[in-house]
Scaffold this active site. Structure first.
Site, PDB file in Angstrom:
ATOM      1  N   ASP A  22       0.793  -1.235   0.000  1.00  0.00           N
ATOM      2  CA  ASP A  22       0.000   0.000   0.000  1.00  0.00           C
ATOM      3  C   ASP A  22       0.826   1.287   0.000  1.00  0.00           C
ATOM      4  O   ASP A  22       1.773   1.427   0.786  1.00  0.00           O
ATOM      5  CB  ASP A  22      -0.891   0.060   1.242  1.00  0.00           C
ATOM      6  CG  ASP A  22      -1.776  -1.148   1.405  1.00  0.00           C
ATOM      7  OD1 ASP A  22      -1.843  -1.969   0.476  1.00  0.00           O
ATOM      8  OD2 ASP A  22      -2.399  -1.274   2.470  1.00  0.00           O
ATOM      9  N   SER A  79      -0.621   0.587   7.320  1.00  0.00           N
ATOM     10  CA  SER A  79      -0.921   1.731   6.459  1.00  0.00           C
ATOM     11  C   SER A  79      -1.461   2.928   7.226  1.00  0.00           C
ATOM     12  O   SER A  79      -2.010   2.797   8.320  1.00  0.00           O
ATOM     13  CB  SER A  79      -1.932   1.319   5.390  1.00  0.00           C
ATOM     14  OG  SER A  79      -1.424   0.289   4.592  1.00  0.00           O
ATOM     15  N   ARG A 146      -8.100  -0.257  11.259  1.00  0.00           N
ATOM     16  CA  ARG A 146      -6.805   0.110  10.676  1.00  0.00           C
ATOM     17  C   ARG A 146      -6.937   1.135   9.547  1.00  0.00           C
ATOM     18  O   ARG A 146      -8.015   1.543   9.167  1.00  0.00           O
ATOM     19  CB  ARG A 146      -6.098  -1.144  10.148  1.00  0.00           C
ATOM     20  CG  ARG A 146      -6.840  -1.931   9.074  1.00  0.00           C
ATOM     21  CD  ARG A 146      -5.991  -3.147   8.680  1.00  0.00           C
ATOM     22  NE  ARG A 146      -6.615  -3.985   7.672  1.00  0.00           N
ATOM     23  CZ  ARG A 146      -7.368  -5.036   7.938  1.00  0.00           C
ATOM     24  NH1 ARG A 146      -7.624  -5.362   9.187  1.00  0.00           N
ATOM     25  NH2 ARG A 146      -7.885  -5.759   6.959  1.00  0.00           N
ATOM     26  N   GLU A 199     -10.593  -1.775   3.287  1.00  0.00           N
ATOM     27  CA  GLU A 199      -9.257  -1.275   3.594  1.00  0.00           C
ATOM     28  C   GLU A 199      -9.009   0.090   2.944  1.00  0.00           C
ATOM     29  O   GLU A 199      -9.688   0.486   1.990  1.00  0.00           O
ATOM     30  CB  GLU A 199      -8.179  -2.259   3.108  1.00  0.00           C
ATOM     31  CG  GLU A 199      -8.144  -3.558   3.891  1.00  0.00           C
ATOM     32  CD  GLU A 199      -6.945  -4.411   3.543  1.00  0.00           C
ATOM     33  OE1 GLU A 199      -6.277  -4.903   4.478  1.00  0.00           O
ATOM     34  OE2 GLU A 199      -6.665  -4.596   2.341  1.00  0.00           O
TER      35      GLU A 199
END
Length: 484
Positions: A22, A79, A146, A199
């Site tokens: 990422d 990330s 996250r 995500e």
């Protein structure tokens, strides 16, 4: 080895060694674009995550810098995002401004092992100090928590943080960039979902092209349920009031940012000067089902070409459109007019030098019951067809390298319905192991990795025609190595 020599892209960002996934912490400050990224420096497969770091003045030539964030006693560094704290809300930069980086701390206290950390830099990202009070946002009891995305919301005078929480996005607010309060959720029953968590969210305001209006766009990654299978990126269009995101589209609407197999974890640069005004994005050019098995060894994975995003009114409603960054135009060397004519049941092969990357730009018109077969690599084909006034693009990718996971998941064959027949403008960027196709003023983006067992040995572009097809103003541009 063959893969090391021939598969490393010439004009796309790759790590100097090790594993990349990422993009993180995309921020512009003092004439530099910063690209942080998920990095495993000790192996070329996913592992303990660090933040790699590179800077550029043009988004094409990158200077690798030392690792920005490394694992510590709290955990590894997943990330996140980076922003400029211009007004010193955080208190770290008395009398000046600096960079804040938010990242997910992942430790060993499973299952609730993800929380949000903070680091700050006084010297434009060359050195980072982790906040002594980490985590700044503790896990509220969620298995997935996250990928913080943080930005300053001028209208409500607050810092905003987005965090993925399973199948939803959680929105937090803060006045000092350190103490955060939960505000709202978005995502349940909206868009595409699979069995894994969403995500890498991003949220930004953008102008509607040729209008005084703006909208907010929320970008979210889907790990396994994308349009072409595997990993992909969707987006939502709506409004944001500083507390909650309100989508305009019905819950069942799914808008894909890219229709290929290798476009994931999209993020946009923060703090680009108002005088520039662009919303520039970059994505990880890979796909989780086979990312650890692509045929390279000392390094693995690349980023897409940075793209300028715009919001356009179409017959289907508002849609995000793509364009390769304007800086790429300056790197297009030795343009050659390849063809400009109507074709009728014919085939051609255009010979190129594949030691350099190529950019192909042309317009395409097809009569009813006609097809164009385009083969830029021996293992990748695009077929454009018009049948009963409707346009379709079929994408086929082959390739076997003798690695079971790769050989099972890498090939694909899917079609995209492009709607009513009309002329198409096409911008195709070909690098050693990738093809990025932008269609119809960038309304459709199709990104694919391309690997063959022999390496990229093909020297030509094959074009076959069925019916009546016109190819207009077909130019080929040579792109020299900008990553050296």
């Amino acid at each position: 080895m063959l893969a090391e020599k021939y598969y490393r892209p010439l004009v796309h960002f790759t790590p100097p060694y090790g594993w990349l996934n990422d993009p993180n912490g995309l921020v512009y400050k003092d004439g530099e674009y910063h690209l942080f990224y998920q990095f495993h420096p000790f192996d070329s497969v996913w592992g303990p995550m660090h933040w790699g770091h590179a800077v550029s003045t043009d988004l094409l030539s990158w200077t690798h810098l030392p690792i920005a964030l490394a694992p510590d006693k709290l955990g590894v560094c997943f990330s996140g995002t980076a922003v400029v704290d211009r007004s010193n809300h955080s208190g770290f930069f008395a009398g000046t401004e600096g960079l804040l980086a938010y990242y997910t701390i992942t430790g060993d206290n499973a299952p609730f092992n993800q929380s949000q950390g903070l680091a700050y830099s006084h010297d434009n990202g060359r050195h980072w100090t982790k906040y002594a009070g980490n985590p700044v946002v503790a896990n509220p009891g969620l298995e997935d928590f996250r990928d913080p995305k943080v930005f300053w919301h001028e209208l409500s005078q607050a810092w905003i943080m987005l965090v993925t929480t399973g199948q939803q996005i959680a929105i937090y607010r803060s006045s000092d960039a350190i103490s955060w309060q939960f505000s709202s959720f978005f995502g349940e029953n909206y868009g595409a979902h699979d069995e894994r968590a969403w995500e890498c969210p991003d949220l930004f305001e953008i102008n509607i092209r040729d209008s005084q209006e703006t909208r907010w766009v929320l970008i979210v990654g889907v790990q396994r349920g994308a349009y072409a299978g595997g990993s992909g990126t969707q987006y939502f269009i709506g409004h944001f009031d500083g507390e909650k995101f309100i989508p305009e589209n019905p819950p069942e609407t799914v808008l894909w940012l890219d229709y290929g197999r290798d476009f994931y974890a999209t993020q946009t640069w923060s703090d680009i000067p108002t005088a520039d005004g662009r919303r520039i994005a970059i994505s990880w050019m890979s796909c989780w089902p086979y990312a650890n098995q692509i045929p390279t060894q000392s390094w693995r994975s690349a980023m897409t070409m940075p793209q300028e995003l715009s919001l356009k009114k179409t017959t289907d409603g508002l849609r995000l459109c793509h364009a390769f960054i304007r800086e790429l135009n300056e790197r297009c060397r030795n343009p050659v007019l390849v063809v400009d004519k109507a074709l009728d049941r014919s085939g051609m092969a255009f010979v190129f030098d594949w030691s350099a990357a190529n950019r192909l730009q042309f317009s395409l018109e097809l009569a009813d019951n006609s097809s164009l077969f385009l083969q830029p690599f021996s293992d990748l084909t695009f077929t454009f067809t018009v049948l009963q006034g409707r346009l379709t693009l079929r994408c086929q990718r082959l390739g076997q390298i003798g690695v079971a996971e790769y050989d099972e998941h890498f090939p694909h064959d899917f079609s995209i319905a492009l709607g009513d027949n009309r002329p198409l403008n096409i911008d195709l960027l070909l690098d050693r192991s990738s093809a990025e196709l932008l269609l119809d003023d960038g309304q459709y983006s199709i990104t694919n990795l391309v690997f063959s067992k022999e390496g990229p040995v093909q020297k030509c572009l094959a074009v076959l025609v069925s019916g009546e097809v016109a190819i207009r103003n077909f130019h080929r541009h040579e792109l020299h190595n900008v990553m050296a």
